[in-house]
Design a protein around this motif. Structure first.
Motif, PDB file in Angstrom:
ATOM      1  N   LEU A 230     -11.768   3.006  16.889  1.00 17.11           N
ATOM      2  CA  LEU A 230     -12.608   3.956  16.734  1.00 17.11           C
ATOM      3  C   LEU A 230     -13.902   3.529  17.607  1.00 17.11           C
ATOM      4  O   LEU A 230     -14.760   4.619  18.343  1.00 17.11           O
ATOM      5  CB  LEU A 230     -13.334   3.856  15.171  1.00 17.11           C
ATOM      6  CG  LEU A 230     -12.514   4.281  14.198  1.00 17.11           C
ATOM      7  CD1 LEU A 230     -13.169   4.445  12.853  1.00 17.11           C
ATOM      8  CD2 LEU A 230     -12.064   5.829  14.606  1.00 17.11           C
ATOM      9  N   LYS A 231     -14.037   2.191  17.962  1.00 18.06           N
ATOM     10  CA  LYS A 231     -14.937   2.055  19.227  1.00 18.06           C
ATOM     11  C   LYS A 231     -14.543   2.457  20.473  1.00 18.06           C
ATOM     12  O   LYS A 231     -15.403   2.957  21.265  1.00 18.06           O
ATOM     13  CB  LYS A 231     -15.017   0.315  19.174  1.00 18.06           C
ATOM     14  CG  LYS A 231     -15.706  -0.250  18.201  1.00 18.06           C
ATOM     15  CD  LYS A 231     -15.869  -2.044  18.080  1.00 18.06           C
ATOM     16  CE  LYS A 231     -16.573  -2.451  17.306  1.00 18.06           C
ATOM     17  NZ  LYS A 231     -16.733  -4.129  17.500  1.00 18.06           N
ATOM     18  N   ASN A 232     -13.297   2.568  20.760  1.00 23.75           N
ATOM     19  CA  ASN A 232     -12.894   3.050  22.066  1.00 23.75           C
ATOM     20  C   ASN A 232     -12.885   4.642  22.039  1.00 23.75           C
ATOM     21  O   ASN A 232     -13.005   5.210  23.259  1.00 23.75           O
ATOM     22  CB  ASN A 232     -11.349   2.719  22.206  1.00 23.75           C
ATOM     23  CG  ASN A 232     -11.188   1.043  22.424  1.00 23.75           C
ATOM     24  OD1 ASN A 232     -11.789   0.482  22.757  1.00 23.75           O
ATOM     25  ND2 ASN A 232      -9.697   0.600  22.175  1.00 23.75           N
ATOM     26  N   ALA A 233     -13.003   5.231  20.789  1.00 22.34           N
ATOM     27  CA  ALA A 233     -13.212   6.816  20.710  1.00 22.34           C
ATOM     28  C   ALA A 233     -14.627   7.022  20.877  1.00 22.34           C
ATOM     29  O   ALA A 233     -14.997   7.953  21.089  1.00 22.34           O
ATOM     30  CB  ALA A 233     -12.685   7.133  19.533  1.00 22.34           C
ATOM     31  N   GLY A 234     -15.565   6.035  20.859  1.00 24.24           N
ATOM     32  CA  GLY A 234     -17.107   6.150  21.155  1.00 24.24           C
ATOM     33  C   GLY A 234     -17.663   6.280  19.784  1.00 24.24           C
ATOM     34  O   GLY A 234     -18.681   6.713  19.808  1.00 24.24           O
ATOM     35  N   ALA A 235     -17.278   6.138  18.700  1.00 25.81           N
ATOM     36  CA  ALA A 235     -17.536   6.478  17.302  1.00 25.81           C
ATOM     37  C   ALA A 235     -19.128   5.636  17.214  1.00 25.81           C
ATOM     38  O   ALA A 235     -18.999   4.344  17.394  1.00 25.81           O
ATOM     39  CB  ALA A 235     -16.607   6.063  16.245  1.00 25.81           C
ATOM     40  N   GLU A 236     -19.892   6.453  17.117  1.00 28.87           N
ATOM     41  CA  GLU A 236     -21.546   6.029  16.750  1.00 28.87           C
ATOM     42  C   GLU A 236     -21.776   5.967  15.171  1.00 28.87           C
ATOM     43  O   GLU A 236     -22.531   5.235  14.640  1.00 28.87           O
ATOM     44  CB  GLU A 236     -22.408   6.708  17.446  1.00 28.87           C
ATOM     45  CG  GLU A 236     -22.265   6.706  18.806  1.00 28.87           C
ATOM     46  CD  GLU A 236     -23.241   7.799  19.580  1.00 28.87           C
ATOM     47  OE1 GLU A 236     -24.514   7.451  20.098  1.00 28.87           O
ATOM     48  OE2 GLU A 236     -22.828   9.090  19.621  1.00 28.87           O
ATOM     49  N   CYS A 237     -21.029   6.913  14.493  1.00 26.44           N
ATOM     50  CA  CYS A 237     -21.352   6.868  13.161  1.00 26.44           C
ATOM     51  C   CYS A 237     -19.791   7.234  12.390  1.00 26.44           C
ATOM     52  O   CYS A 237     -19.196   7.934  12.790  1.00 26.44           O
ATOM     53  CB  CYS A 237     -22.358   8.087  12.842  1.00 26.44           C
ATOM     54  SG  CYS A 237     -22.711   8.430  11.080  1.00 26.44           S
ATOM     55  N   VAL A 238     -19.714   6.685  11.144  1.00 23.34           N
ATOM     56  CA  VAL A 238     -18.658   7.038  10.241  1.00 23.34           C
ATOM     57  C   VAL A 238     -19.238   7.669   9.092  1.00 23.34           C
ATOM     58  O   VAL A 238     -20.188   7.233   8.381  1.00 23.34           O
ATOM     59  CB  VAL A 238     -17.867   5.657   9.929  1.00 23.34           C
ATOM     60  CG1 VAL A 238     -16.509   6.112   9.085  1.00 23.34           C
ATOM     61  CG2 VAL A 238     -17.423   4.883  11.413  1.00 23.34           C
ATOM     62  N   VAL A 239     -18.591   8.785   8.799  1.00 22.78           N
ATOM     63  CA  VAL A 239     -18.790   9.846   7.465  1.00 22.78           C
ATOM     64  C   VAL A 239     -17.583   9.614   6.680  1.00 22.78           C
ATOM     65  O   VAL A 239     -16.521   9.942   7.168  1.00 22.78           O
ATOM     66  CB  VAL A 239     -19.185  11.054   7.855  1.00 22.78           C
ATOM     67  CG1 VAL A 239     -19.582  11.784   6.635  1.00 22.78           C
ATOM     68  CG2 VAL A 239     -20.546  11.165   8.647  1.00 22.78           C
ATOM     69  N   VAL A 240     -17.598   9.140   5.479  1.00 22.29           N
ATOM     70  CA  VAL A 240     -16.569   9.148   4.637  1.00 22.29           C
ATOM     71  C   VAL A 240     -16.697  10.179   3.400  1.00 22.29           C
ATOM     72  O   VAL A 240     -17.729  10.224   2.657  1.00 22.29           O
ATOM     73  CB  VAL A 240     -16.614   7.596   3.881  1.00 22.29           C
ATOM     74  CG1 VAL A 240     -15.292   7.551   2.869  1.00 22.29           C
ATOM     75  CG2 VAL A 240     -16.426   6.676   4.879  1.00 22.29           C
ATOM     76  N   MET A 241     -15.399  10.939   2.945  1.00 22.66           N
ATOM     77  CA  MET A 241     -15.635  11.935   2.122  1.00 22.66           C
ATOM     78  C   MET A 241     -14.311  11.768   1.268  1.00 22.66           C
ATOM     79  O   MET A 241     -13.262  11.991   1.809  1.00 22.66           O
ATOM     80  CB  MET A 241     -15.977  13.076   1.974  1.00 22.66           C
ATOM     81  CG  MET A 241     -16.437  13.977   0.772  1.00 22.66           C
ATOM     82  SD  MET A 241     -16.920  15.804   1.166  1.00 22.66           S
ATOM     83  CE  MET A 241     -16.981  16.169  -0.500  1.00 22.66           C
ATOM     84  N   ALA A 242     -13.939  11.303  -0.106  1.00 23.84           N
ATOM     85  CA  ALA A 242     -12.645  11.489  -0.681  1.00 23.84           C
ATOM     86  C   ALA A 242     -11.630  10.819  -0.094  1.00 23.84           C
ATOM     87  O   ALA A 242     -10.369  11.549   0.372  1.00 23.84           O
ATOM     88  CB  ALA A 242     -12.373  12.808  -0.781  1.00 23.84           C
ATOM     89  N   TYR A 243     -11.882   9.551   0.701  1.00 23.46           N
ATOM     90  CA  TYR A 243     -10.845   8.889   1.428  1.00 23.46           C
ATOM     91  C   TYR A 243      -9.995   7.956   0.547  1.00 23.46           C
ATOM     92  O   TYR A 243      -8.672   8.183   0.771  1.00 23.46           O
ATOM     93  CB  TYR A 243     -11.646   7.864   2.521  1.00 23.46           C
ATOM     94  CG  TYR A 243     -10.636   6.939   3.201  1.00 23.46           C
ATOM     95  CD1 TYR A 243      -9.564   7.604   4.173  1.00 23.46           C
ATOM     96  CD2 TYR A 243     -10.719   5.588   3.354  1.00 23.46           C
ATOM     97  CE1 TYR A 243      -8.699   6.846   4.658  1.00 23.46           C
ATOM     98  CE2 TYR A 243     -10.178   4.835   3.901  1.00 23.46           C
ATOM     99  CZ  TYR A 243      -8.831   5.249   4.851  1.00 23.46           C
ATOM    100  OH  TYR A 243      -8.165   4.744   5.382  1.00 23.46           O
ATOM    101  N   GLY A 244     -10.658   7.437  -0.503  1.00 22.87           N
ATOM    102  CA  GLY A 244      -9.539   6.750  -1.633  1.00 22.87           C
ATOM    103  C   GLY A 244      -9.144   5.359  -1.079  1.00 22.87           C
ATOM    104  O   GLY A 244      -8.150   4.803  -1.857  1.00 22.87           O
ATOM    105  N   ARG A 245      -9.805   4.666  -0.160  1.00 22.58           N
ATOM    106  CA  ARG A 245      -9.537   3.141   0.044  1.00 22.58           C
ATOM    107  C   ARG A 245     -10.641   2.460   0.034  1.00 22.58           C
ATOM    108  O   ARG A 245     -11.768   3.101   0.443  1.00 22.58           O
ATOM    109  CB  ARG A 245      -8.810   3.177   1.174  1.00 22.58           C
ATOM    110  CG  ARG A 245      -7.475   3.552   1.046  1.00 22.58           C
ATOM    111  CD  ARG A 245      -6.414   3.179   2.466  1.00 22.58           C
ATOM    112  NE  ARG A 245      -5.040   3.691   2.557  1.00 22.58           N
ATOM    113  CZ  ARG A 245      -4.330   3.295   1.881  1.00 22.58           C
ATOM    114  NH1 ARG A 245      -4.260   2.175   1.128  1.00 22.58           N
ATOM    115  NH2 ARG A 245      -2.991   3.834   2.055  1.00 22.58           N
ATOM    116  N   ILE A 246     -10.821   1.285  -0.267  1.00 28.62           N
ATOM    117  CA  ILE A 246     -12.025   0.404  -0.317  1.00 28.62           C
ATOM    118  C   ILE A 246     -12.221  -0.108   0.995  1.00 28.62           C
ATOM    119  O   ILE A 246     -11.486  -0.425   2.053  1.00 28.62           O
ATOM    120  CB  ILE A 246     -11.809  -0.826  -1.415  1.00 28.62           C
ATOM    121  CG1 ILE A 246     -11.711  -0.354  -2.738  1.00 28.62           C
ATOM    122  CG2 ILE A 246     -12.861  -1.781  -0.858  1.00 28.62           C
ATOM    123  CD1 ILE A 246     -11.376  -1.644  -3.632  1.00 28.62           C
TER     124      ILE A 246
END
Length: 316
Positions: A75-91
Motif C-alpha cells: 500500500l505504501k508503494n501504491a502511494g496510499a495516504e488514507c485507508v477506508v474500511v467498510m465491512a472488511y471482516g478482519r481485525i
C-alpha cells in the motif's frame, strides 16, 4: 488524495465507487478477503468487491489473514495516504492502523454507539427500529468503539428488508464519505467520543437465527423474516422456508406454532401474540411459491403444530 479501500461485502461498493469517480481522490488499491466456496456446488469464487476491483483494473490484495507488513509495504508503494474500511471482516493490527499519513477510517452501518458489531443492518430491522445510519469513525482495538467524526441517518421503511436496507446503507455510506473528503485530506475532521453507556452489540447472524420461534409475537417474526431474507420452520423434522409473511393482529395465544387457518392465499400460524400470515413458502428442493401455488402440491392441515425452536438474543 490517494485512498486504499478495505472491504469484502457488496454494501461497500457505492463508497468504493465514490472514491473511484471523485476528481479529488484516487483509488490506489483494494484489500479484500480471499476467494471462498459459494453455493451448493462449493465453487471457489471471488466476493463482489474483488470482482469489482478486477473489472476496474484496481490493484487487489487478498491476504489470507489480518493484513501484515507485506500488505503495508504494498500500500505504501501504491502511494496510499488514507485507508477506508467498510465491512472488511478482519481485525486490523496497530501497525496497520498507523501507517497511512491521513489515517485509517471506518464506515460502520449504524449510528454509533448503537449496534456495534457484525450485523448492524439486519439487526436494526429485526429489532423493529425505524431508523439507523452510517458512522464515519476512527478504528481502535475495541470493536467499533472509536471516536466518531460524522454520521448519516437512514430511514427504515415499514416493509424494509435486509437486502433493501443494505442498498440504502451503501448509498448513504458513499454520501457520508464523499462529503468528508476535504476534511480527511486537510486533517480537519473533528472526532467525538462515543458514550459507552449507550453501547449495544449486534452479533454475527447464523442459520439458527432463521428458525422461527412462535413463542414470540407475530410482529417479531415478520421483522426477522424481512431482516434475514426468510424464516425456517419444520413439521416433524421436514424443513420449510417462509419467504414473505405479515403480522396479523390478535390476542395472546396458548398454542404457539399451530396452524389456525389455511386458505387458497394464506396460512395463519398462531404466535405468542397475533398470527403470522404466510404469503410465500418453499418446500425442500423446490422454488419459493405463493401459498396458492404451494398448496397445489403440498398439504398443510388446520391444527397441525410446527416444531419448537428457541431463538438466541440478537444483542450480545
Amino acid at each position: 488524495m490517494k485512498i486504499a479501500f478495505m472491504a469484502s461485502d457488496a454494501v461497500a461498493i457505492p463508497a468504493i465507487e465514490s472514491v473511484w469517480k471523485n476528481p479529488k481522490t484516487e483509488l490506489v488499491a483494494i484489500v479484500s478477503n480471499p476467494d471462498k466456496p459459494k453455493g451448493r456446488g462449493g465453487k471457489v469464487s471471488p466476493n463482489d468487491v474483488s470482482t469489482w476491483a478486477v473489472s476496474h483494473g484496481v490493484l487487489l490484495l487478498r491476504p489470507e489473514k489480518s493484513p501484515d507488513k507485506d500488505v503495508i509495504e504494498a500500500l505504501k508503494n501504491a502511494g496510499a495516504e488514507c485507508v477506508v474500511v467498510m465491512a472488511y471482516g478482519r481485525i486490523l493490527k496497530e501497525e496497520f492502523l498507523n501507517f497511512a499519513p491521513l489515517g485509517c477510517l471506518n464506515l460502520h452501518g449504524s449510528i454509533l454507539p448503537e449496534l456495534r458489531g457484525a450485523s448492524p443492518i439486519e439487526t436494526a430491522i429485526a429489532l423493529g427500529k425505524t431508523s439507523t445510519g452510517v458512522s464515519l469513525m476512527r478504528i481502535v482495538k475495541k470493536m467499533d468503539a472509536g471516536d466518531v467524526a460524522d454520521v448519516v441517518e437512514t430511514e427504515i421503511s415499514p416493509r424494509e428488508t435486509g437486502k433493501s436496507l443494505r442498498e440504502k446503507i451503501g448509498i448513504d455510506a458513499a454520501r457520508l464519505l464523499e462529503r468528508n473528503f476535504d476534511k480527511i485530506a486537510e486533517k480537519t475532521l473533528v472526532f467525538t467520543p462515543q458514550n459507552e453507556e449507550n453501547a449495544t452489540y449486534s452479533r454475527k447472524i447464523s442459520k439458527s437465527d432463521l428458525y422461527l420461534d412462535f413463542s414470540k409475537s407475530a410482529r417479531e417474526l415478520d421483522l426477522r423474516i424481512r431482516a434475514f431474507g426468510c424464516g425456517i420452520v419444520s413439521i416433524n423434522g421436514e424443513v420449510l422456508k417462509i419467504g414473505e409473511a405479515f403480522a396479523n393482529s390478535g390476542g395472546k395465544n396458548i398454542k404457539f406454532g399451530m396452524v389456525a387457518s389455511v386458505s387458497k392465499d394464506r396460512i395463519l400460524i398462531s404466535c405468542a401474540e397475533g398470527f403470522l400470515n404466510v404469503q410465500k413458502i418453499q418446500a425442500p428442493c423446490a422454488k419459493m411459491l405463493s401459498v396458492s401455488q404451494f398448496l397445489n402440491g403440498y398439504k398443510i392441515d388446520h391444527g397441525v403444530v410446527f416444531d419448537k425452536f428457541e431463538n438466541e438474543k440478537l444483542l450480545k
